[in-house]
Design a protein around this motif. Structure first.
Motif, short mmCIF file in Angstrom:
data_model
loop_
_atom_site.label_atom_id
_atom_site.label_comp_id
_atom_site.label_asym_id
_atom_site.label_seq_id
_atom_site.Cartn_x
_atom_site.Cartn_y
_atom_site.Cartn_z
N ALA A 207 0.76 -1.22 -0.05
CA ALA A 207 0.05 -0.28 -0.07
C ALA A 207 0.80 1.34 -0.15
CB ALA A 207 -1.01 0.28 1.25
N ARG A 208 2.02 1.20 0.38
CA ARG A 208 3.00 2.24 0.50
C ARG A 208 3.44 2.83 -1.10
NH1 ARG A 208 7.33 -0.51 4.24
NH2 ARG A 208 6.78 -1.96 2.37
N THR A 235 7.53 6.08 -4.08
CA THR A 235 6.87 5.96 -2.83
C THR A 235 6.95 7.39 -2.00
OG1 THR A 235 8.95 5.37 -1.68
CG2 THR A 235 7.43 3.48 -2.48
N ASP A 236 6.39 7.51 -1.02
CA ASP A 236 6.80 8.86 -0.37
C ASP A 236 8.21 8.82 0.21
OD1 ASP A 236 3.88 9.52 -0.55
OD2 ASP A 236 3.37 9.03 1.55
N ALA A 243 10.27 0.15 2.23
CA ALA A 243 9.76 -0.29 1.14
C ALA A 243 10.65 -0.96 0.23
CB ALA A 243 8.93 0.81 0.24
N LEU A 244 12.08 -0.43 -0.08
CA LEU A 244 12.79 -1.24 -0.76
C LEU A 244 13.24 -2.19 -0.27
CD1 LEU A 244 15.04 -0.98 -3.04
CD2 LEU A 244 16.71 0.26 -1.26
N SER A 245 13.61 -2.53 1.23
CA SER A 245 13.93 -3.72 1.72
C SER A 245 12.84 -4.72 1.67
CB SER A 245 14.18 -3.53 3.31
OG SER A 245 14.69 -4.67 4.07
N ASP A 246 11.70 -4.44 2.04
CA ASP A 246 10.58 -5.09 2.03
C ASP A 246 10.18 -5.82 0.58
OD1 ASP A 246 10.43 -4.57 4.82
OD2 ASP A 246 8.65 -3.41 4.40
N ASN A 247 10.28 -5.03 -0.46
CA ASN A 247 10.10 -5.40 -1.66
C ASN A 247 11.16 -6.42 -2.20
OD1 ASN A 247 7.28 -4.52 -2.54
ND2 ASN A 247 8.17 -2.54 -1.99
N ARG A 248 12.43 -6.11 -2.09
CA ARG A 248 13.38 -6.98 -2.53
C ARG A 248 13.46 -8.25 -1.90
NH1 ARG A 248 17.99 -3.67 -0.83
NH2 ARG A 248 18.32 -2.98 -3.05
#
Length: 279
Positions: A207-208, A235-236, A243-248
């Motif tokens: 959602a981010r 993203t904001d 977000a970068l860490s989570d999506n990677r």
């Protein structure tokens, strides 16, 4: 035997010493009271600026210091006037001294000028994270001479204003949103369209990430051992690193689940044998 002239001289010296002592006490009183007033007024100005919310945090400490310095200049002039010094002469002397000091301390004056330019043009503000030709950190305070910063690992930096003013500044906090380019390589035997679909499915669940511009996956190159994908989204600014860490991690797990490989660097070695038979 003490003569009348000697007595009169002693009385004059005593009266002069008394008058001079009173002038010194009066000057000390003016200096102490003036310093007290300068601190109080500076404190009131600082509180007022903090409560008003109309003045940027970057300007607040500078305004407070200038207020204190201005009051102390008037106090010093009043002290000198107590000893009978002409204030016009004092102002002229201060001007000449300021010019001489400015010529002797050109580097320091450059920092002051750069400080005013930084405050006026605002390439960065207090609380923003910046990188200026390798000098990176969060801005804590911009003073007249130096800028106080804190690095990402908690180390204090004291940077001359002139160095920041002459540098190319990257401000990572100024814009509200930021683009992420996540580079991932897949094997030459993998289905590119399937990899794109899996990656976009992972991004759609976060959602981010902004819907406009929408996330995309593009092929950016054909490497020595992989097909290079660029997974791009917005993203904001505050959500960039989480977000970068989570999506990677999520994309790696999704690729593993779907059987899409992320190959190690590899080379094909061809050995050519050209040995002539001995006669």
């Amino acid at each position: 035997m003490i003569t009348e002239e000697y007595k009169e001289l002693i009385e004059q010296l005593s009266q002069t010493a008394l008058d001079f002592s009173l002038e010194i006490l009066a000057a000390l009183a003016i200096l102490i009271i003036g310093r007290f007033i300068a601190k109080r007024i500076s404190g009131y100005v600082e509180k007022g600026l903090s409560k008003s919310g109309k003045v940027d945090r970057t300007l607040q400490p500078v305004i407070v210091k200038i207020t204190g310095y201005a009051i102390m200049i008037f106090v010093v002039v009043a002290v000198l006037a107590q000893f009978g010094v002409e204030t016009t002469s004092v102002i002229a002397v201060l001007g000449a001294a300021g010019l001489a000091i400015g010529l002797a301390l050109q580097g320091t004056m450059q920092n002051i000028a750069a400080g005013f330019m930084l405050l006026f043009l605002r390439p960065f503000k207090v609380g923003e994270f910046v990188d200026a030709d390798g000098i990176s950190g969060t801005v804590d305070e911009i003073s007249l001479f130096i800028t106080h910063m804190t690095t990402v690992d908690g180390i204090y930096l004291s940077v001359p204003n002139s160095k920041l003013w002459s540098a190319t500044v990257k401000n990572f906090s100024r814009n509200a949103k930021r683009r992420t380019d996540l580079a991932i390589g897949i094997g030459y035997g993998d289905d590119i369209k399937k990899a794109e679909k899996v990656a976009l499915a992972v991004l759609s669940g976060d959602a981010r990430l902004h819907k406009d511009p929408a996330p995309m996956v593009i092929v950016v190159g054909l490497g020595e051992s992989s097909v290079d994908l660029n997974i791009r989204y917005w993203t904001d600014s505050g959500d960039y690193w989480p977000a970068l860490s989570d999506n990677r991690r999520a994309i790696k797990e999704a690729f593993d689940k779907e059987g899409i490989s992320i190959p190690f660097p590899q080379r094909d070695l061809h050995i050519v044998s050209d040995i002539k038979a001995k006669s």
